[in-house]
Design an enzyme around this catalytic site. Structure first.
Site: not given
Ligand code: DGL
Length: 275
Positions: A73, A183
């Site tokens: 993440c 993301c």
């Molecule tokens: N998948 C996440 C990232 O790489 C976060 C997405 C979220 O929960 O806003 O930033």
């Protein structure tokens, strides 16, 4: 020690886009994938909240004997990685938008970054662009609303198309030739991104590099699993089990997935239940 699992987490299903590369590159490893769907999306939360969740998840992985942790993440890595490294004695692999490779390969000198508002607002991201994007113009878009669409399994909906069209059109008009998926949810809408940007734009998904780096870190710490061991994944969510089963099956192309639920009690993740 080498047979202990690797903890992998994200706010939701986004980190599965990293897990698929981890599984492909490290097939003998056992993984625990935790989707903190009780708190998704992270992108619009404060850094303090995300630090608290990341600390709770790290404690939880520690209880489950994790030998290493992959923060799949960008938002959680931006908010919490440095602090977690200070506080916990376990190797971490984090993520960041691939600004450096994008700046290295753009020919037009213009790159587009798609990431969450939380990632863009972080000091870590500011340092990253200050260091690697000198002399390169960077266009940014937080793709508001995209993570909830992907969490709902709508990977090709009119809303997904509209959010990405709105984000990418100004970048394309400006002459961007490289777009970073900053993301981990966004690789799941790659076909829509490709339809909008066409073939002349390079799209960077850092997940394969993160999986390679995980292998490097495991080797450095003598933590690689024996090559003849069968690997596997335990799927956990802090949200509802039933939709999670279907999400994992849809996004990873698997059948008959078993999942467990983990429950937040205050700042600690302490109970695991089989639905
Ligand atoms: N998948 C996440 C990232 O790489 C976060 C997405 C979220 O929960 O806003 O930033």
């Amino acid at each position: 020690m080498t047979q202990q699992p690797i903890g992998v987490f994200d706010s939701g299903v986004g980190g599965l886009s990293v897990l698929r590369h981890l599984r492909a590159q490290l097939p003998s490893e056992q993984f625990i994938y935790l989707a903190d769907q009780g708190h998704v999306p992270y992108g619009s939360r404060s850094a303090a909240e995300i630090v608290q969740f990341s600390q709770g998840i790290t404690q939880f992985f520690h209880q489950l004997n994790a030998k290493a942790i992959v923060i799949a993440c960008n938002t959680a890595s931006a908010a919490a990685l440095s602090l977690l490294r200070e506080q916990f004695d376990v190797p971490f692999v984090g993520m960041e938008p691939a600004v450096k490779p994008a700046a290295g390969q753009t020919l037009s000198g213009k790159v587009g970054i798609l990431a969450t508002g939380g990632t863009f607002a972080s000091e870590r991201y500011a340092r990253l662009t200050a260091k690697y994007a000198q002399g390169v113009s960077v266009w940014e878009d937080p793709c508001v609303g995209l993570v909830p669409e992907i969490e709902a399994g709508r990977l090709d909906s009119p809303a997904v198309h509209q959010i990405l069209q709105q984000a990418l059109a100004p970048m394309l008009a400006a002459g961007v030739d490289t777009v970073v998926l900053g993301c981990t949810h966004y690789p799941f809408v790659l076909p829509v991104v490709e339809r909008i940007v066409g073939t002349a734009v390079t799209i960077i998904d850092p997940a394969p590099a993160v999986a390679r780096q995980t292998g490097v870190v495991l080797r450095q710490h003598n933590l690689l699993a024996e090559a003849d061991q069968p690997g596997g994944v335990r799927f956990l969510t802090t949200g509802a089990a039933e939709p999670y089963v279907r999400q994992v099956e849809q996004l990873l192309g698997l059948d008959d997935v078993g999942v467990e639920t983990a429950v937040w009690k205050g700042e600690r993740l302490s109970v695991i239940g089989n639905p």
